[in-house]
Design a protein around this motif. Structure first.
Motif, PDB file in Angstrom:
ATOM      1  N   UNK A 204     -40.036 -62.920  31.694  1.00 18.72           N
ATOM      2  CA  UNK A 204     -41.335 -62.313  31.365  1.00 18.72           C
ATOM      3  C   UNK A 204     -42.302 -62.396  32.538  1.00 18.72           C
ATOM      4  N   UNK A 205     -42.324 -63.537  33.200  1.00 17.82           N
ATOM      5  CA  UNK A 205     -43.270 -63.728  34.303  1.00 17.82           C
ATOM      6  C   UNK A 205     -42.710 -64.783  35.257  1.00 17.82           C
ATOM      7  N   UNK A 206     -42.413 -64.443  36.503  1.00 17.10           N
ATOM      8  CA  UNK A 206     -42.801 -63.207  37.228  1.00 17.10           C
ATOM      9  C   UNK A 206     -41.730 -62.118  37.182  1.00 17.10           C
ATOM     10  N   UNK A 207     -40.615 -62.344  36.471  1.00 13.56           N
ATOM     11  CA  UNK A 207     -39.518 -61.372  36.499  1.00 13.56           C
ATOM     12  C   UNK A 207     -38.500 -61.748  37.550  1.00 13.56           C
ATOM     13  N   UNK A 208     -37.246 -61.485  37.261  1.00 14.76           N
ATOM     14  CA  UNK A 208     -36.172 -61.899  38.169  1.00 14.76           C
ATOM     15  C   UNK A 208     -36.202 -61.126  39.491  1.00 14.76           C
ATOM     16  N   UNK A 209     -36.800 -59.973  39.491  1.00 13.25           N
ATOM     17  CA  UNK A 209     -36.907 -59.220  40.744  1.00 13.25           C
ATOM     18  C   UNK A 209     -37.823 -59.921  41.727  1.00 13.25           C
ATOM     19  N   UNK A 210     -38.661 -60.833  41.239  1.00 11.12           N
ATOM     20  CA  UNK A 210     -39.621 -61.528  42.097  1.00 11.12           C
ATOM     21  C   UNK A 210     -39.269 -63.000  42.291  1.00 11.12           C
ATOM     22  N   UNK A 211     -38.049 -63.378  41.972  1.00 12.97           N
ATOM     23  CA  UNK A 211     -37.616 -64.765  42.149  1.00 12.97           C
ATOM     24  C   UNK A 211     -36.415 -64.799  43.079  1.00 12.97           C
ATOM     25  N   UNK A 212     -36.114 -65.994  43.565  1.00  7.43           N
ATOM     26  CA  UNK A 212     -34.935 -66.179  44.404  1.00  7.43           C
ATOM     27  C   UNK A 212     -33.721 -66.352  43.504  1.00  7.43           C
ATOM     28  N   UNK A 213     -32.727 -65.514  43.689  1.00  9.28           N
ATOM     29  CA  UNK A 213     -31.565 -65.490  42.805  1.00  9.28           C
ATOM     30  C   UNK A 213     -30.288 -65.833  43.581  1.00  9.28           C
ATOM     31  N   UNK A 214     -29.328 -66.330  42.855  1.00  9.78           N
ATOM     32  CA  UNK A 214     -28.033 -66.693  43.431  1.00  9.78           C
ATOM     33  C   UNK A 214     -27.197 -65.440  43.654  1.00  9.78           C
ATOM     34  N   UNK A 215     -26.470 -65.407  44.755  1.00  9.31           N
ATOM     35  CA  UNK A 215     -25.547 -64.298  45.032  1.00  9.31           C
ATOM     36  C   UNK A 215     -24.149 -64.736  44.597  1.00  9.31           C
TER      37      UNK A 215
ATOM     38  N   UNK B 287     -21.383 -54.530  26.988  1.00 11.85           N
ATOM     39  CA  UNK B 287     -21.422 -54.303  28.436  1.00 11.85           C
ATOM     40  C   UNK B 287     -22.175 -53.032  28.813  1.00 11.85           C
ATOM     41  N   UNK B 288     -22.842 -52.437  27.854  1.00  5.97           N
ATOM     42  CA  UNK B 288     -23.607 -51.218  28.137  1.00  5.97           C
ATOM     43  C   UNK B 288     -24.819 -51.561  29.002  1.00  5.97           C
ATOM     44  N   UNK B 289     -25.001 -50.804  30.054  1.00  2.00           N
ATOM     45  CA  UNK B 289     -26.113 -51.041  30.980  1.00  2.00           C
ATOM     46  C   UNK B 289     -27.132 -49.934  30.814  1.00  2.00           C
ATOM     47  N   UNK B 290     -28.180 -50.243  30.071  1.00  5.57           N
ATOM     48  CA  UNK B 290     -29.231 -49.265  29.825  1.00  5.57           C
ATOM     49  C   UNK B 290     -30.129 -49.164  31.062  1.00  5.57           C
ATOM     50  N   UNK B 291     -30.511 -47.967  31.479  1.00  3.27           N
ATOM     51  CA  UNK B 291     -31.377 -47.840  32.672  1.00  3.27           C
ATOM     52  C   UNK B 291     -32.694 -48.598  32.543  1.00  3.27           C
ATOM     53  N   UNK B 292     -33.238 -48.679  31.330  1.00  5.02           N
ATOM     54  CA  UNK B 292     -34.494 -49.407  31.151  1.00  5.02           C
ATOM     55  C   UNK B 292     -34.293 -50.917  31.213  1.00  5.02           C
ATOM     56  N   UNK B 293     -33.047 -51.369  30.942  1.00  5.45           N
ATOM     57  CA  UNK B 293     -32.781 -52.803  30.935  1.00  5.45           C
ATOM     58  C   UNK B 293     -32.439 -53.335  32.321  1.00  5.45           C
ATOM     59  N   UNK B 294     -31.867 -52.510  33.165  1.00  6.77           N
ATOM     60  CA  UNK B 294     -31.367 -52.967  34.460  1.00  6.77           C
ATOM     61  C   UNK B 294     -32.420 -53.661  35.321  1.00  6.77           C
ATOM     62  N   UNK B 295     -33.660 -53.163  35.413  1.00  4.15           N
ATOM     63  CA  UNK B 295     -34.651 -53.852  36.263  1.00  4.15           C
ATOM     64  C   UNK B 295     -35.034 -55.238  35.742  1.00  4.15           C
ATOM     65  N   UNK B 296     -34.782 -55.503  34.457  1.00  4.61           N
ATOM     66  CA  UNK B 296     -35.172 -56.782  33.876  1.00  4.61           C
ATOM     67  C   UNK B 296     -34.108 -57.849  34.025  1.00  4.61           C
TER      68      UNK B 296
END
Length: 851
Positions: free
Chosen positions: A838-849, A753-762
């Motif tokens: 990898x492409x386009x990344x979850x930050x650029x897709x529509x995600x479930x809340x 459950x460790x949340x690495x700062x570099x991993x969070x945006x991915x």
């Protein structure tokens, strides 16, 4: 009602009746038929009983502490209106405040009850002239009549005692336990509870019987300890004999008083059915008083003085006394308890000396048990050396033998006696039927496991995992959840699926079931080894060891439960150090289904698990129904196996322990050259801790012959003695320091459950690392986690309602539903997660809340 007096009040003799006759009054019953029936009685002969002050206490010091009254049973006449109007003989049993009746005594033994009544809820009226008793509970009315005045007196006394007991139990929340059998008159007797002993008396060594074998071996005893303790016991037993003789001497002068008679009748179990006379009837030639004296062990002078007292001699109304009670009833009564100061002092001395005897005998038992364990281990070690020296390749058998048979065949020792399947009844009567059929321990299992365990103990411990740069502790210690009302939660849901029951956050650990699936890959190196093993039978041994290793994480995890994932929740785990990456998703909520898929150069691993939780009063049973799959690319093997039942025992106490039981069958779907059967042995409830967690396995060829055997304990390791080089195939990694302060987590569990700062945006926003209530619990903010957990669950319910209104169903994002080769529904990866990441990344897709 009390203003009208009581015919059996404390201030009056049970034999003499009231000092003043009460105003004649009969309360109207709750039914019109009862009123019509009562109108035909002679009103002045009926009295309402007020039994709130019955002398049932042993000492009489505390009126609130009422001794459990004894059972009373016998025939009474019962009046019925329809059919066959009139009086009919019925057999009544009065036990723990409940009066039930049957046609005869045989029907009572068979459990055939015609009616029952809670006497604590009934109004009781008596007619001493006609020996009649009426109990009116509103909708139930009993008319009863005794055939003699003496039996009438006993029934009235008994009914009073049981009515008082029920009323006192309801007002103080006391539980009605089973009545004590004849002779269990605890008042003034030996104290059973060591806590009740006088100050300065050493408590009984009850911890000795529960101590572990390892604790015994760490203790050092004097070789002459047993002799000293036994000599001390002999002296103490002589002292007890002397004190008992003194106590009997005091009993000689004890008289049977009014209170004694009434109290003894109330407490003692009585059968009012007159026994048949023996053929040689002349043995009853003594007078009734003499037989009564012999029954009580009292001299004639004392009892005569008692019976001539004013309390028992002036029987105006009830007319019952010690001299008038039938012999067969009086013989069931014990002598009165000594209440003099000297008698109480002797009783305390007897208790003190008895406790010393118990402590001495338990010390002797502890010493002998320790010596027996040492001898057994020394003998087994010697036997293992002999077996290893003389072991030859086993001959092929002509049928598929059981695991226990093959183990006993290889270890040719004199005590390896193979027994049939145990028929012992499980202490958990509600456990699922399929969970105990083939997992009962046998003698062959036990002997083989001892040898496997000795071999495992000689294997060096696994090296501590290399530092990965990840965390080794959690931000906060696990919370104390002893204040949580777990009993109320579970008892309100007995027999239900606990997956649908919301639990408070303090009962959870900061991991969820999706992350638990990833924990099963802690020993993924076994799959790597299997993929690099050419022999298919040895390959199956490593696959079996991997299947067993997935249960090792539960060894220290019986105090908390994982979070239930919400619908659509996901979890990813990329481990370059272990060479795999995993994705899991909650694909269904009712029933809850969690699916996962892991890829590596040496294997692919996937499963979809459906858990059912059942609470059976003392244990919590977890039944997984999905299948586990693993493929090895080098040889094209596809292995499939089931999971066993997991049971948490003593779930409501602090002495919880967890065990797995059942059978696992591993098949290679691409080849039928071999199969594997693993038995997780169910421990017997009287077994010690060293006999738990046994596991035995065998690899069988196409003809059912045993090729390899292995076994051990699923929390200690697996040893295979039939490999070209017998060795410990798997041994769990050592636990991290202070692991019990962190939910019993292993090193891998600490990192999940460790949340690495570099991993969070991915990560997608549905990843478990981003779940707020789980994160708050990990940080030690229990109250905030509990509130947030309720909010998330409520949001999930609202989301399901919205989908239902629109006529839609949730569609998993990264898994698809399919059918396996057996036609079962399975959930397989659609291989879209890593591509989207990898492409386009979850930050650029529509995600479930999801929260």
């Amino acid at each position: 009602m009390a203003s009208y007096g009581s015919s059996l009040n404390l201030s009056q003799s049970p034999a003499s009746g009231p000092e003043k006759s009460s105003p004649a009054w009969r309360p109207p019953h709750s039914r019109s038929s009862s009123t019509l029936s009562s109108s035909r009685h002679i009103v002045k002969d009926w009295e309402v009983i007020d039994d709130l002050r019955v002398e049932t206490q042993a000492g009489g010091d505390n009126p609130d502490e009422v001794t459990t009254p004894g059972i009373c049973e016998g025939y009474l006449m019962k009046r019925r209106k329809w059919p066959l109007k009139g009086w009919h003989k019925r057999y009544f049993v009065l036990e723990v405040g409940n009066l039930r009746y049957s046609k005869n005594q045989q029907d009572v033994c068979r459990g055939r009850v015609q009616g029952s009544l809670d006497v604590g809820l009934a109004v009781m009226s008596i007619n001493k002239r006609s020996n009649r008793i009426e109990l009116d509970a509103g909708d139930i009315l009993y008319h009863m009549k005794a055939k003699s005045h003496e039996l009438f007196y006993i029934w009235v006394t008994k009914l009073q005692a049981h009515r008082l007991y029920k009323k006192n139990a309801s007002s103080h929340g006391a539980r009605s336990g089973p009545a004590q059998r004849n002779g269990d008159l605890m008042s003034g007797g030996l104290t059973a509870d060591p806590a009740a002993a006088p100050a300065g008396v050493p408590p009984s060594a009850n911890t000795a019987t529960n101590s572990k074998v390892s604790a015994w071996l760490q203790q050092s005893h004097d070789p002459d300890l047993c002799v000293q303790e036994l000599n001390r016991c002999d002296v103490d037993l002589s002292e007890i004999n002397r004190l008992i003789q003194r106590l009997q001497a005091l009993d000689t002068g004890q008289t049977l008083t009014n209170g004694d008679l009434k109290r003894i009748i109330s407490i003692q179990n009585l059968s009012l059915e007159k026994p048949k006379k023996p053929r040689s009837g002349k043995i009853w030639g003594h007078s009734r008083t003499l037989s009564r004296v012999e029954a009580l062990g009292m001299p004639l002078r004392g009892i005569t003085k008692s019976l001539s007292s004013s309390h028992l001699g002036s029987s105006a109304n009830l007319g019952a006394s010690a001299s008038s009670i039938p012999d067969y009833v009086f013989s069931q009564l014990p002598p009165p308890t000594v209440t003099s100061p000297e008698g109480k002092k002797i009783q305390q001395d007897i208790c003190a000396v008895s406790l010393r005897v118990i402590a001495s005998l338990k010390a002797v038992h502890e010493t002998l048990s320790q010596e027996r364990q040492k001898l057994q281990e020394a003998w087994e070690t010697n036997n293992i050396h002999q077996a290893n020296a003389s072991a030859e390749p086993a001959a092929e058998s002509h049928g598929p033998p059981s695991v226990a048979d093959s183990a006993a065949e290889y270890f040719d020792a004199s005590y390896d006696v193979i027994c049939g399947s145990s028929s012992d009844v499980s202490d958990e009567s509600g456990l699922s039927e399929g969970s105990t059929t083939d997992s009962e321990p046998e003698e062959g299992h036990a002997s083989a496991t001892r040898k496997y365990r000795a071999s495992i103990s000689r294997t060096p411990n696994s090296a501590a995992p290399k530092s990965t740069g990840r965390r080794t502790t959690l931000p906060a210690h696990c919370p104390d959840n002893s204040h949580v009302g777990l009993m109320a939660i579970l008892y309100n849901n007995i027999g239900k699926d606990l997956a649908r029951v919301s639990m408070p956050a303090p009962l959870n650990e900061p991991l969820n079931l999706l992350q638990r699936l990833c924990e099963e890959l802690e020993y993924s190196e076994l799959l790597d080894t299997a993929n690099n093993t050419a022999d298919p039978y040895q390959r199956m041994v490593y696959i079996a060891a991997f299947a067993i290793s997935g249960y090792a994480t539960a060894t220290f995890r019986n105090r908390y439960k994982p979070f239930n994932p919400v619908l659509g929740e996901t979890y990813e785990c990329v481990r370059e150090d272990r060479g795999f990456r995993l994705i899991s998703e909650q694909v269904c909520h009712h029933p809850p289904i969690s699916a996962c898929h892991a890829d590596s150069e040496n294997f692919s691993f996937w499963q979809d698990q459906r858990w059912k939780n059942k609470f059976w009063g003392k244990s919590l049973e977890i039944l997984p129904t999905g299948m586990v799959n693993a493929t090895l690319p080098r040889y094209g093997d596809h292995y499939e196996w089931n999971k066993v039942v997991t049971c948490i025992h003593n779930v409501l106490s602090q002495q919880r322990y967890l065990e797995h039981y059942g059978e696992v069958t591993i098949r290679n779907l691409r080849s039928n050259i071999c199969t594997c059967k693993i038995t997780f042995v169910k421990s017997r409830y009287w077994g010690s801790d060293t006999n738990r967690n046994e596991v035995q396995g065998a690899v069988l060829d196409q003809g059912g012959s045993v090729v390899h055997r292995f076994g051990g304990l699923w929390h200690e390791g697996i040893f295979c003695d039939t490999l070209p080089n017998p060795k410990c195939v798997w041994k769990p990694n050592p636990q991290p320091m202070d692991h019990m302060l962190y939910y019993g987590f292993s090193s891998l569990a600490m990192e999940l459950n460790e949340l690495d700062p570099d991993l969070k945006p991915l990560l997608p926003p549905t990843d478990s690392r981003l779940r707020p209530d789980q994160r708050l619990l990990e940080e030690g903010k229990v109250e905030e986690a509990d509130r947030k957990k309720d909010d998330i669950e409520e949001f999930q319910r609202e989301r399901r309602k919205e989908l239902s209104k629109r006529g839609q169903e949730h569609v998993p994002r990264f898994f698809r539903k399919a059918k396996d080769s057996c036609g079962r529904d399975v959930w397989l990866s659609n291989e879209s997660y890593w591509k989207l990441r990898e492409n386009p990344g979850f930050a650029n897709t529509e995600n479930l809340t999801v929260w």
